[in-house]
Design a protein around this motif. Sequence first.
Motif, mmCIF file in Angstrom:
data_model
loop_
_atom_site.group_PDB
_atom_site.id
_atom_site.type_symbol
_atom_site.label_atom_id
_atom_site.label_comp_id
_atom_site.label_asym_id
_atom_site.label_seq_id
_atom_site.Cartn_x
_atom_site.Cartn_y
_atom_site.Cartn_z
ATOM 1 N N VAL A 80 -1.198 -26.688 -25.745
ATOM 2 C CA VAL A 80 -2.427 -26.267 -25.064
ATOM 3 C C VAL A 80 -3.512 -27.307 -25.280
ATOM 4 O O VAL A 80 -3.405 -28.185 -26.142
ATOM 5 N N SER A 81 -4.563 -27.175 -24.504
ATOM 6 C CA SER A 81 -5.818 -27.870 -24.777
ATOM 7 C C SER A 81 -6.915 -26.818 -24.733
ATOM 8 O O SER A 81 -7.270 -26.332 -23.655
ATOM 9 N N ALA A 82 -7.391 -26.428 -25.913
ATOM 10 C CA ALA A 82 -8.450 -25.415 -25.966
ATOM 11 C C ALA A 82 -9.705 -25.915 -25.264
ATOM 12 O O ALA A 82 -10.509 -25.131 -24.765
ATOM 13 N N LYS A 83 -9.857 -27.243 -25.205
ATOM 14 C CA LYS A 83 -11.048 -27.831 -24.577
ATOM 15 C C LYS A 83 -10.995 -27.742 -23.058
ATOM 16 O O LYS A 83 -11.980 -27.388 -22.406
ATOM 17 N N THR A 84 -9.813 -28.046 -22.461
ATOM 18 C CA THR A 84 -9.705 -28.053 -20.995
ATOM 19 C C THR A 84 -9.141 -26.752 -20.434
ATOM 20 O O THR A 84 -9.254 -26.491 -19.247
ATOM 21 N N GLY A 85 -8.509 -25.942 -21.305
ATOM 22 C CA GLY A 85 -7.905 -24.695 -20.841
ATOM 23 C C GLY A 85 -6.434 -24.816 -20.488
ATOM 24 O O GLY A 85 -5.780 -23.803 -20.197
ATOM 25 N N GLU A 86 -5.908 -26.017 -20.538
ATOM 26 C CA GLU A 86 -4.498 -26.220 -20.200
ATOM 27 C C GLU A 86 -3.594 -25.453 -21.164
ATOM 28 O O GLU A 86 -3.756 -25.523 -22.381
ATOM 29 N N GLY A 87 -2.628 -24.692 -20.618
ATOM 30 C CA GLY A 87 -1.642 -23.992 -21.423
ATOM 31 C C GLY A 87 -2.083 -22.654 -21.975
ATOM 32 O O GLY A 87 -1.279 -21.938 -22.590
ATOM 33 N N LEU A 88 -3.354 -22.251 -21.780
ATOM 34 C CA LEU A 88 -3.837 -21.002 -22.379
ATOM 35 C C LEU A 88 -3.191 -19.777 -21.749
ATOM 36 O O LEU A 88 -2.928 -18.779 -22.434
ATOM 37 N N ASP A 89 -2.926 -19.818 -20.447
ATOM 38 C CA ASP A 89 -2.265 -18.678 -19.797
ATOM 39 C C ASP A 89 -0.866 -18.473 -20.379
ATOM 40 O O ASP A 89 -0.441 -17.332 -20.604
ATOM 41 N N ARG A 90 -0.154 -19.565 -20.615
ATOM 42 C CA ARG A 90 1.186 -19.450 -21.202
ATOM 43 C C ARG A 90 1.083 -18.914 -22.627
ATOM 44 O O ARG A 90 1.928 -18.114 -23.065
ATOM 45 N N LEU A 91 0.068 -19.342 -23.380
ATOM 46 C CA LEU A 91 -0.118 -18.834 -24.738
ATOM 47 C C LEU A 91 -0.354 -17.326 -24.714
ATOM 48 O O LEU A 91 0.253 -16.583 -25.497
ATOM 49 N N ARG A 92 -1.232 -16.861 -23.824
ATOM 50 C CA ARG A 92 -1.478 -15.414 -23.713
ATOM 51 C C ARG A 92 -0.188 -14.674 -23.389
ATOM 52 O O ARG A 92 0.101 -13.603 -23.942
ATOM 53 N N SER A 93 0.595 -15.239 -22.467
ATOM 54 C CA SER A 93 1.856 -14.610 -22.079
ATOM 55 C C SER A 93 2.822 -14.524 -23.257
ATOM 56 O O SER A 93 3.482 -13.497 -23.472
ATOM 57 N N MET A 94 2.887 -15.589 -24.060
ATOM 58 C CA MET A 94 3.786 -15.592 -25.212
ATOM 59 C C MET A 94 3.331 -14.603 -26.279
ATOM 60 O O MET A 94 4.148 -13.957 -26.934
ATOM 61 N N ILE A 95 2.008 -14.477 -26.467
ATOM 62 C CA ILE A 95 1.485 -13.466 -27.400
ATOM 63 C C ILE A 95 1.876 -12.071 -26.915
ATOM 64 O O ILE A 95 2.336 -11.230 -27.687
ATOM 65 N N GLY A 96 1.701 -11.840 -25.613
ATOM 66 C CA GLY A 96 2.049 -10.540 -25.043
ATOM 67 C C GLY A 96 3.528 -10.220 -25.184
ATOM 68 O O GLY A 96 3.909 -9.085 -25.506
ATOM 69 N N ASP A 97 4.386 -11.221 -24.953
ATOM 70 C CA ASP A 97 5.834 -11.007 -25.067
ATOM 71 C C ASP A 97 6.216 -10.539 -26.466
ATOM 72 O O ASP A 97 7.160 -9.749 -26.635
ATOM 73 N N ARG A 98 5.492 -11.014 -27.483
ATOM 74 C CA ARG A 98 5.844 -10.680 -28.860
ATOM 75 C C ARG A 98 5.140 -9.436 -29.382
ATOM 76 O O ARG A 98 5.634 -8.814 -30.345
ATOM 77 N N LEU A 99 4.032 -9.056 -28.776
ATOM 78 C CA LEU A 99 3.246 -7.942 -29.324
ATOM 79 C C LEU A 99 3.132 -6.733 -28.409
ATOM 80 O O LEU A 99 2.709 -5.670 -28.863
ATOM 81 N N ASP A 100 3.458 -6.881 -27.150
ATOM 82 C CA ASP A 100 3.372 -5.728 -26.250
ATOM 83 C C ASP A 100 4.410 -4.698 -26.687
ATOM 84 O O ASP A 100 5.620 -4.959 -26.673
ATOM 85 N N ALA A 101 3.935 -3.535 -27.090
ATOM 86 C CA ALA A 101 4.823 -2.495 -27.629
ATOM 87 C C ALA A 101 5.442 -1.635 -26.529
ATOM 88 O O ALA A 101 5.933 -0.543 -26.790
ATOM 89 N N GLY A 102 5.417 -2.114 -25.290
ATOM 90 C CA GLY A 102 5.971 -1.333 -24.191
ATOM 91 C C GLY A 102 5.069 -0.184 -23.784
ATOM 92 O O GLY A 102 5.539 0.880 -23.357
ATOM 93 N N ALA A 103 3.759 -0.386 -23.949
ATOM 94 C CA ALA A 103 2.815 0.676 -23.612
ATOM 95 C C ALA A 103 2.805 0.946 -22.111
ATOM 96 O O ALA A 103 3.121 0.085 -21.298
ATOM 97 N N HIS A 104 2.436 2.171 -21.779
ATOM 98 C CA HIS A 104 2.381 2.584 -20.372
ATOM 99 C C HIS A 104 1.062 3.276 -20.094
ATOM 100 O O HIS A 104 0.499 3.957 -20.959
ATOM 101 N N ARG A 105 0.584 3.139 -18.850
ATOM 102 C CA ARG A 105 -0.601 3.865 -18.412
ATOM 103 C C ARG A 105 -0.130 5.160 -17.742
ATOM 104 O O ARG A 105 0.633 5.113 -16.766
ATOM 105 N N VAL A 106 -0.550 6.284 -18.286
ATOM 106 C CA VAL A 106 -0.118 7.587 -17.774
ATOM 107 C C VAL A 106 -1.315 8.529 -17.698
ATOM 108 O O VAL A 106 -2.390 8.246 -18.254
ATOM 109 N N THR A 107 -1.109 9.651 -17.026
ATOM 110 C CA THR A 107 -2.140 10.686 -16.935
ATOM 111 C C THR A 107 -1.600 11.981 -17.526
ATOM 112 O O THR A 107 -0.510 12.437 -17.167
#
Length: 420
Positions: free
Chosen positions: A343-370
């Motif tokens: 990534v480049s924190a200064k230019t923003g390059e690669g940050l979307d992929r970083l967010r995606s990788m964080i989500g892949d490892r921490l998303d507990a399979g949550a769902h939006r329900v009513t």
Amino acid sequence: MTDHTTEEKIDRAVLVGLNAGCLSREENASESSMEELSALLETAGGVCVGTVLQNKDTPDSRTFIGEGKVAEVKELVQGTGATMVIFDNALSPSQQRVLSDELGVAVLDRSALILDIFAQRARTKEGRLQVELAQYQYLLPRLLGMWTHLERQEGAIGTRGPGETQLETDRRHIHRKIQKLREELEQVRRVRATQRTRREKNEVPVVAIVGYTNAGKSTLLNALTGADIPANNRLFDTLDTTTRTLEISDTCTVLISDTVGFISKLPHHLVEAFKATLEELSYADLLLHVIDSSNPEWREQAAVVESLIHDLGASETPRLDVFNKCDRYRGDILPHGEDIVTVSAKTGEGLDRLRSMIGDRLDAGAHRVTFSLPYDKGGVLDTLYQEAKVETVEYGETILVTAVCTPRLLGQLSEYLQDS
């Protein structure tokens, strides 16, 4: 008209390092570690006026670098008007006293310089407690000769904090002070434990940013969360931990914390004192190890961080290696792999992929329900507020609650799910 402006005194230092065959790589000085020492001196507000790197088979027990080299350093001190000499290696209390007497100026080692920087930079009550404890632990074995040096160099680098006001205290008083600081830091640990239990109850994942000092950790946190932390190109610019909320997706929210930067030859007093902050690493769900990919020494720096992560009991915590400053990378092929992101924190390059990788490892399979709750089931609504992310609540024939839930909570409350 009288000019009342005064020029701030700047400490002028000669930097000295020893490379000896009998010392480990960590204990030795090198050209790169001397450059880092010079950067540390600049961070502390001083200026380097000379550098001496000595090669010797074994350190001299009395003067560390030998009588001949001491005479050479003394001549350099006198010729440059230096006010102190700073060693890249660790000195024993007796060596420090002898060298100060021989050279006629204050003598510090790398640990003392780092402690001084921390004393300048700590802002929170917790940070100041941690630094003060580390300073007292460092000064205690140096009581016999240190006070004379401090009196002579009052206000100079290495004298901030307890040294300035405790010149006439005895060992017993210092021991009492250390015990009191430890008790106060233990209280900090208890508060942190309470906060951690609350987070675990709410099942909010925690991400901890770690890395060598000046790797760009604060800049990365700013880029991901808009935290607006001051981020300057200097060592140890950020000492106090900052935690912010990061929305990974509409069903995944994490807490992300910046931590103090690591450095080679970090005083062990600081590692111990800062465990109240750094113990968060062992409780984090994910570590982001930020590496300055533009630095030719990045492998050595990463190894230092790896070692300290192990010492802090966080070696088993899942980790992503974040190679920052990829816009300034000098190699042919950027580092890559399953747990690596550039990534480049200064230019923003690669940050979307970083967010995606964080989500892949921490998303507990949550769902939006009513949920459709009868009015006599107010306790279920309380549970949702405590353990889910409640988005809307509408009161009609029943209480309609839209919330983001984990699979576990969804299973517990499945009978109240609104038919789709």
